[in-house]
Design a protein around this motif. Structure first.
Motif, mmCIF file in Angstrom:
data_model
loop_
_atom_site.group_PDB
_atom_site.id
_atom_site.type_symbol
_atom_site.label_atom_id
_atom_site.label_comp_id
_atom_site.label_asym_id
_atom_site.label_seq_id
_atom_site.Cartn_x
_atom_site.Cartn_y
_atom_site.Cartn_z
ATOM 1 N N THR A 130 34.826 8.626 1.994
ATOM 2 C CA THR A 130 34.461 7.404 2.701
ATOM 3 C C THR A 130 35.401 6.256 2.378
ATOM 4 N N ASP A 131 35.744 6.134 1.105
ATOM 5 C CA ASP A 131 36.610 5.041 0.677
ATOM 6 C C ASP A 131 37.960 5.076 1.396
ATOM 7 N N THR A 132 38.452 6.268 1.651
ATOM 8 C CA THR A 132 39.751 6.401 2.303
ATOM 9 C C THR A 132 39.679 5.904 3.749
ATOM 10 N N THR A 133 38.665 6.374 4.480
ATOM 11 C CA THR A 133 38.549 5.966 5.883
ATOM 12 C C THR A 133 38.289 4.458 5.983
ATOM 13 N N LEU A 134 37.469 3.946 5.073
ATOM 14 C CA LEU A 134 37.191 2.508 5.111
ATOM 15 C C LEU A 134 38.423 1.704 4.710
ATOM 16 N N GLY A 135 39.208 2.264 3.798
ATOM 17 C CA GLY A 135 40.439 1.595 3.393
ATOM 18 C C GLY A 135 41.381 1.427 4.576
ATOM 19 N N VAL A 136 41.475 2.481 5.391
ATOM 20 C CA VAL A 136 42.330 2.431 6.581
ATOM 21 C C VAL A 136 41.801 1.375 7.559
ATOM 22 N N LEU A 137 40.480 1.417 7.761
ATOM 23 C CA LEU A 137 39.840 0.478 8.691
ATOM 24 C C LEU A 137 40.005 -0.968 8.214
ATOM 25 N N PHE A 138 39.786 -1.165 6.921
ATOM 26 C CA PHE A 138 39.905 -2.509 6.338
ATOM 27 C C PHE A 138 41.332 -3.036 6.512
ATOM 28 N N GLY A 139 42.324 -2.190 6.199
ATOM 29 C CA GLY A 139 43.724 -2.595 6.310
ATOM 30 C C GLY A 139 44.068 -2.987 7.742
ATOM 31 N N THR A 140 43.549 -2.187 8.693
ATOM 32 C CA THR A 140 43.816 -2.459 10.107
ATOM 33 C C THR A 140 43.234 -3.812 10.506
ATOM 34 N N MET A 141 41.993 -4.061 10.102
ATOM 35 C CA MET A 141 41.315 -5.312 10.464
ATOM 36 C C MET A 141 42.029 -6.523 9.858
ATOM 37 N N MET A 142 42.406 -6.380 8.599
ATOM 38 C CA MET A 142 43.101 -7.470 7.918
ATOM 39 C C MET A 142 44.439 -7.752 8.614
ATOM 40 N N ALA A 143 45.140 -6.676 8.968
ATOM 41 C CA ALA A 143 46.435 -6.829 9.635
ATOM 42 C C ALA A 143 46.264 -7.545 10.970
ATOM 43 N N LEU A 144 45.228 -7.161 11.721
ATOM 44 C CA LEU A 144 44.968 -7.804 13.017
ATOM 45 C C LEU A 144 44.678 -9.291 12.840
ATOM 46 N N ALA A 145 43.829 -9.591 11.848
ATOM 47 C CA ALA A 145 43.462 -10.995 11.589
ATOM 48 C C ALA A 145 44.704 -11.804 11.245
ATOM 49 N N ILE A 146 45.530 -11.289 10.343
ATOM 50 C CA ILE A 146 46.736 -12.021 9.913
ATOM 51 C C ILE A 146 47.720 -12.156 11.083
ATOM 52 N N PHE A 147 47.787 -11.107 11.894
ATOM 53 C CA PHE A 147 48.686 -11.125 13.049
ATOM 54 C C PHE A 147 48.331 -12.290 13.989
ATOM 55 N N PHE A 148 47.049 -12.401 14.335
ATOM 56 C CA PHE A 148 46.638 -13.463 15.270
ATOM 57 C C PHE A 148 46.751 -14.845 14.623
ATOM 58 N N ILE A 149 46.459 -14.935 13.324
ATOM 59 C CA ILE A 149 46.557 -16.228 12.633
ATOM 60 C C ILE A 149 48.022 -16.677 12.583
ATOM 61 N N ALA A 150 48.930 -15.728 12.306
ATOM 62 C CA ALA A 150 50.362 -16.056 12.267
ATOM 63 C C ALA A 150 50.837 -16.520 13.639
ATOM 64 N N LEU A 151 50.332 -15.840 14.682
ATOM 65 C CA LEU A 151 50.701 -16.246 16.049
ATOM 66 C C LEU A 151 50.226 -17.670 16.348
ATOM 67 N N MET A 152 48.981 -17.967 15.901
ATOM 68 C CA MET A 152 48.428 -19.314 16.141
ATOM 69 C C MET A 152 49.242 -20.369 15.406
ATOM 70 N N GLN A 153 49.636 -20.042 14.174
ATOM 71 C CA GLN A 153 50.423 -21.002 13.398
ATOM 72 C C GLN A 153 51.780 -21.247 14.052
ATOM 73 N N SER A 154 52.370 -20.156 14.582
ATOM 74 C CA SER A 154 53.678 -20.305 15.225
ATOM 75 C C SER A 154 53.563 -21.133 16.510
#
Lengths: 248, 276
Positions: free
Chosen positions: B88-112
């Motif tokens: 479970t930890d592995t699948t959630l780790g992948v999911l968590f990383g994806t979500m964090m990446a998406l959040a940072i991606f949109f925040i970086a776009l907003m800042q730019s």
């Protein structure tokens, strides 16, 4: 009493089961009839499918082929009804010392499925839990946290959890594994009493020194197949299992 | 709601938001920690974070997009954690990383694009940004969580104790489990604007971790966790506004300090040194 002269409580007809995601069946074509009041010991080497057989009887595993009827109810149609009626003492448990549940909490949980979604526990439920604690002689531990008990005491609490259900069928997976010799004899005698009351007891075990002195049905599993099904006395069980034929 | 106690409107708004958010989160934290699904908690909080960021970027209502993303994640996560053959930890780790990446991606776009304010409020929250209706929604969510815990108390206690044993007892584990994931999703989405995506996880774990040090039974934990979380959150909101400090991060630090203190004085750490 044998499995042939009274209607079966557990009726397995050519069952094939597997774990979810497994590539091949773990139980292959097992047929078995167990009558009320029978004491059944399931033996066989590690990985033979003994625990899987118990889980299949409870309806915890998907049935690939065949049929399972427990107390007149068929799996998977009436799975929840069967689970409410069947006591199953699991093999592996490891409670953290600070698991926030007392022994009484754990024993009461055995009846929760029977009580139903929106109903509260009645005095009858509490009485059944207390009676189960007394039967296992752990009523003095009722307010202790489950994780602070020894392995043997935890094992007794889990047996009490299942007895509180007042099960129509009792399945036990290595019930003696954590118990000392004296306690094994006590539990064995209790299981014998349960059998005498008409409840079939099916037990996976590798400890044969504490089996009750009565007729015992010995079922031997190998490689997911049932290779031997015979009746014996407690003292002969180990030899019967050792000399069981090898599955092809 | 609390205007009769707190005259200052801003202070009242902040205290109400923090109090009602912390009650729902604290009760859920008991379930999250006792079911050993902390990784599910942080994945869902970051899913809401990613959904909120995407919503703000595309001009959708943040709350709605956070709720939708969090619920969608809960739907994916349920079968993943319940049925997957992978750890479970592995699948959630992948999911968590994806979500964090998406959040940072949109925040970086907003800042730019020069939308730094939107990005910062998503990251750290803004306790006085909520509309009154959103605070009412938090009250409704907190009350719903309490009601469900009362109604399904025995099923929940059996499942938190041992999922397999609960199933063997005849309890329908899956519906309760999915209901629980749904509650986390909705609660997380509504709390996101208050404490921000990065800190939300503190509210979903630390209250239970604090009271666990003192409460021997789960009933006591259910009572103590919202009380303790409510007190810390109110203190954080008041202190933050009086001293002009960021309320969300300040309260998160307070939670951690109280946790350290709780561990230091916990009766569970006592070792018997006497020989009788």
């Amino acid at each position: 009493m044998t499995g042939t002269d009274s209607p079966p409580c557990i009726d397995l007809k050519d069952i094939w089961t597997t774990y979810e995601g497994a590539a091949y069946p773990v139980i292959k074509g097992v047929s078995l009839r167990i009558a009320a009041g029978e004491f059944v010991v399931v033996g066989g080497p590690n990985g033979a499918g003994k625990t899987t057989l118990l889980e299949a009887i409870c309806g915890l595993l998907p049935l690939v082929k065949g049929s399972i009827t427990v107390c007149g109810r068929e799996i998977p149609k009436e799975k929840i009804g069967i689970l409410c009626d069947v006591g199953y003492v699991i093999q592996n448990f490891d409670f953290h010392p600070f698991t926030p549940y007392t022994v009484l909490d754990v024993v009461r949980m055995g009846r929760y499925g029977r009580i139903g979604w929106f109903s509260r526990e009645s005095q009858e439920d509490l009485d059944a839990a207390m009676e189960a604690l007394r039967l296992l002689r752990i009523d003095h531990l009722r307010d202790e946290l489950i994780g602070t008990l020894s392995g043997g005491q935890q094992q007794k609490a889990l047996i009490a959890h299942n007895l509180a259900k007042k099960p129509s069928v009792l399945l036990l997976d290595e019930p003696f594994s954590n118990l000392d010799v004296m306690t094994r004899d006590e539990v064995s005698s209790l299981l014998c009493d349960i059998c005498e009351s008409g409840v079939p007891v099916v037990m996976v075990s590798h400890a044969f020194d504490s089996l009750p002195r009565r007729d015992i049905r010995v079922v031997v599993m190998q490689k997911g197949k049932l290779v031997l099904n015979t009746t014996s006395q407690a003292g002969d069980v180990a030899d019967i299992i050792r000399s069981a034929p090898v599955a092809g | 709601m609390l205007e009769f106690i707190i005259q200052n409107n801003v202070m009242c708004h902040a205290v109400e938001a923090m109090l009602f958010a912390s009650i729902g989160c604290a009760i859920l934290s008991v379930l999250i920690t006792q079911m050993n699904i902390s990784s599910i908690g942080f994945t869902m909080s970051h899913a809401a974070f990613a959904g909120g960021a995407a919503g703000v970027f595309f001009g959708f209502p943040m709350l709605l997009s956070a709720v939708v993303t969090s619920l969608a994640t809960a739907l994916v996560m349920g079968p993943l954690s319940y049925r997957t053959r992978m750890h479970t930890d592995t699948t959630l780790g992948v999911l968590f990383g994806t979500m964090m990446a998406l959040a940072i991606f949109f925040i970086a776009l907003m800042q730019s694009e020069g939308r730094g304010f939107d990005a910062a409020s998503l990251l750290y929250g803004n306790v006085i940004s909520l509309y009154r209706e959103e605070i009412y929604a938090l009250v409704v969510i907190a009350c719903s969580i309490i009601l469900l815990i009362v109604i399904f108390g025995k099923e929940i206690s059996a499942i938190t104790f041992h999922r397999k044993m609960a199933e063997i007892s005849g309890i329908r584990v899956a519906p309760v489990y999915y209901l629980f994931l749904f509650l986390i999703a909705v609660n997380v989405a509504f709390c996101l604007p208050i404490v921000g995506g990065l800190l939300l996880y503190v509210w979903l774990v630390t209250p239970a971790a604090i009271v666990y040090q003192f409460c021997p039974t789960i009933r006591q934990m259910f009572l103590a966790a919202p009380a303790v979380a409510g007190c810390i959150s109110i203190f954080g909101a008041v202190a933050g506004i009086v001293w002009s400090l960021p309320v969300g991060p300040l309260t998160a630090v307070l939670f951690s300090l109280v946790f350290v203190l709780a561990v230091a004085i916990s009766p569970k750490r006592k070792v018997c040194r006497q020989i009788y």
